[in-house]
Write a protein that holds these residues in place. Structure first.
Motif, PDB file in Angstrom:
ATOM      1  N   GLN A  72      16.270  24.813   6.863  1.00 42.20           N
ATOM      2  CA  GLN A  72      15.506  23.576   6.698  1.00 42.20           C
ATOM      3  C   GLN A  72      14.881  23.118   8.011  1.00 42.20           C
ATOM      4  OE1 GLN A  72      18.697  21.280   4.596  1.00 42.20           O
ATOM      5  NE2 GLN A  72      17.011  20.646   3.269  1.00 42.20           N
ATOM      6  N   SER A  73      15.558  23.382   9.108  1.00 43.46           N
ATOM      7  CA  SER A  73      15.032  22.962  10.410  1.00 43.46           C
ATOM      8  C   SER A  73      13.846  23.819  10.847  1.00 43.46           C
ATOM      9  CB  SER A  73      16.137  23.036  11.470  1.00 43.46           C
ATOM     10  OG  SER A  73      16.512  24.386  11.727  1.00 43.46           O
ATOM     11  N   GLN A  74      13.694  25.000  10.232  1.00 41.84           N
ATOM     12  CA  GLN A  74      12.635  25.926  10.638  1.00 41.84           C
ATOM     13  C   GLN A  74      11.458  25.969   9.673  1.00 41.84           C
ATOM     14  OE1 GLN A  74      14.097  29.892  11.878  1.00 41.84           O
ATOM     15  NE2 GLN A  74      16.156  29.053  11.762  1.00 41.84           N
ATOM     16  N   PHE A  75      11.693  25.629   8.403  1.00 43.10           N
ATOM     17  CA  PHE A  75      10.656  25.817   7.388  1.00 43.10           C
ATOM     18  C   PHE A  75      10.454  24.533   6.587  1.00 43.10           C
ATOM     19  CE2 PHE A  75      12.604  29.962   8.131  1.00 43.10           C
ATOM     20  CZ  PHE A  75      11.483  30.734   8.429  1.00 43.10           C
ATOM     21  N   SER A  76       9.204  24.291   6.206  1.00 42.79           N
ATOM     22  CA  SER A  76       8.888  23.101   5.423  1.00 42.79           C
ATOM     23  C   SER A  76       9.109  23.352   3.939  1.00 42.79           C
ATOM     24  CB  SER A  76       7.429  22.694   5.657  1.00 42.79           C
ATOM     25  OG  SER A  76       6.550  23.733   5.245  1.00 42.79           O
ATOM     26  N   ASN A  77       9.226  22.254   3.196  1.00 43.56           N
ATOM     27  CA  ASN A  77       9.375  22.303   1.739  1.00 43.56           C
ATOM     28  C   ASN A  77      10.519  23.226   1.309  1.00 43.56           C
ATOM     29  OD1 ASN A  77       7.291  20.496   1.483  1.00 43.56           O
ATOM     30  ND2 ASN A  77       5.736  22.063   1.141  1.00 43.56           N
ATOM     31  N   LEU A  78      11.632  23.060   1.964  1.00 45.73           N
ATOM     32  CA  LEU A  78      12.849  23.788   1.626  1.00 45.73           C
ATOM     33  C   LEU A  78      13.969  22.755   1.536  1.00 45.73           C
ATOM     34  CD1 LEU A  78      13.876  27.222   2.999  1.00 45.73           C
ATOM     35  CD2 LEU A  78      15.587  25.424   2.839  1.00 45.73           C
ATOM     36  N   PHE A  79      14.551  22.627   0.344  1.00 47.45           N
ATOM     37  CA  PHE A  79      15.471  21.528   0.066  1.00 47.45           C
ATOM     38  C   PHE A  79      16.820  22.068  -0.409  1.00 47.45           C
ATOM     39  CE2 PHE A  79      11.075  20.495  -0.975  1.00 47.45           C
ATOM     40  CZ  PHE A  79      10.821  19.515  -0.026  1.00 47.45           C
TER      41      PHE A  79
END
Length: 351
Positions: A72-79
């Motif tokens: 989550q800290s590296q990629f967007s729209n990941l929940f």
């Protein structure tokens, strides 16, 4: 779930709900497997906004939470969510069923998505898997008998597929679970509330004449070495694993999907059966295929089919009497330059 509803509204500013395809990753307790599938998903999804990722964790493993936090800290729209109301029970199968229900109910009933892709933390995926799903998504609306798009060919060994046919898919009565797309409409109609998802969908879809589309060249495979709890029916194919698609092949345009509707597909299958050369199982063993276009092998009992399956290393475990990858009693695969179709005496397609 309020924050997920807000995210849904945000996504719709840029894409219609029909264009957004959420990726549901069912996470269990496989740390290396989760890292591997998330690395592939984040690398291969064409657009982070169009393909948001929802990691659903069905245990209380802190390491799994740390892995999801790292991504989550590296990629967007990941929940990431942890289903608090999930009743954890003994046994992988029941956990899987409850987990699947929770994940798809959340995406479809609470967030109102129209379609979803379901992956697990024990599979590998191909580079073009999301293009593949996006291309064949229209088939779910084109023919109501098509209830899912599968990424997996259960007989996808290297020697049993035509590597040139990367755009080829088949109708199949068998549900291959290693990566699939399903629509909200179908999920609600299925009304799955109980145990044993695999038996349920096969029994239900037989009754409704429903099928999946499955590929000639798999877009997914089980990463067997990372998971020791392999299901008995899958052990053969992790000694000799299926191949997955390489590169990003051109799948054409969606106007040609009409050939997979029931009427058109059945007519083409019957045409191919009519022009095929018939071989008895013993002749197939002794003389091979001779590079003919279509060969029909008609078996009359289970022992004959088991011998064929063992000879070719076909999957021959069945669920509700449905063989892996089969359609209306026929199995199709490629071998030594020929398209082979096996069928039982009572198949509706026999001449």
């Amino acid at each position: 779930m309020l924050k997920y509803f807000i995210l849904f509204i945000f996504f719709e500013k840029y894409f219609s709900s029909a264009q957004i395809i959420p990726i549901l990753v069912l996470s269990h307790n496989r740390e290396d497997g989760l890292k591997r599938i998330l690395s592939q998903v984040t690398r291969y999804r064409p657009n982070a906004t169009q393909f948001p990722v929802f990691i659903s964790q069905n245990n209380v493993d802190l390491t799994i939470e740390l892995i999801t936090n790292e991504f989550q800290s590296q990629f967007s729209n990941l929940f990431h969510w942890h289903p608090d109301r999930l009743k954890f029970t003994e046994g992988d199968q029941l956990n899987y069923d409850e987990h699947l229900i929770y994940g798809l109910d959340t995406l479809f009933k609470e967030m109102n998505y129209t379609d979803a892709i379901v992956l697990e933390d024990d599979i590998d995926i191909s580079r073009d898997i999301f293009n593949y799903f996006g291309h064949f998504k229209a088939a779910l609306d084109l023919d109501e008998t098509i209830w899912c798009i599968s990424a997996y060919n259960p007989n996808g060994l290297a020697k049993l597929v035509d590597k040139r046919q990367k755009d080829l898919v088949y109708r199949s009565d068998y549900f291959s679970e290693y990566g699939f797309m399903i629509s909200r409409k179908v999920w609600i109609e299925l009304n799955f509330t109980g145990s044993d998802w695999m038996s349920f969908v096969h029994e239900t879809m037989i009754r409704k004449n429903g099928v999946c589309l499955r590929p000639e060249i798999s877009r997914s495979r089980h990463n067997g070495p990372l998971y020791s709890g392999l299901k008995q029916r899958d052990k053969l194919h992790h000694i000799i694993p299926v191949i997955i698609c390489k590169g990003k092949p051109n799948l054409g345009n969606t106007s040609n999907l009409s050939k997979y509707t029931k009427l058109n597909y059945d007519q083409e299958l019957q045409f191919n059966l009519n022009k095929s050369i018939s071989l008895a199982p013993k002749d197939f063993y002794q003389h091979g295929t001779s590079n003919n276009s279509f060969i029909l092998i008609n078996y009359s009992n289970w022992d004959e089919f088991s011998n064929i399956a063992n000879f070719l290393k076909l999957r021959h475990d069945s669920i509700n009497d449905i063989l892996p990858g089969s359609y209306k009693g026929t199995q199709s695969f490629y071998f030594n330059g020929s398209r082979i179709i096996t069928t039982f005496n009572k198949s509706i397609f026999i001449r």
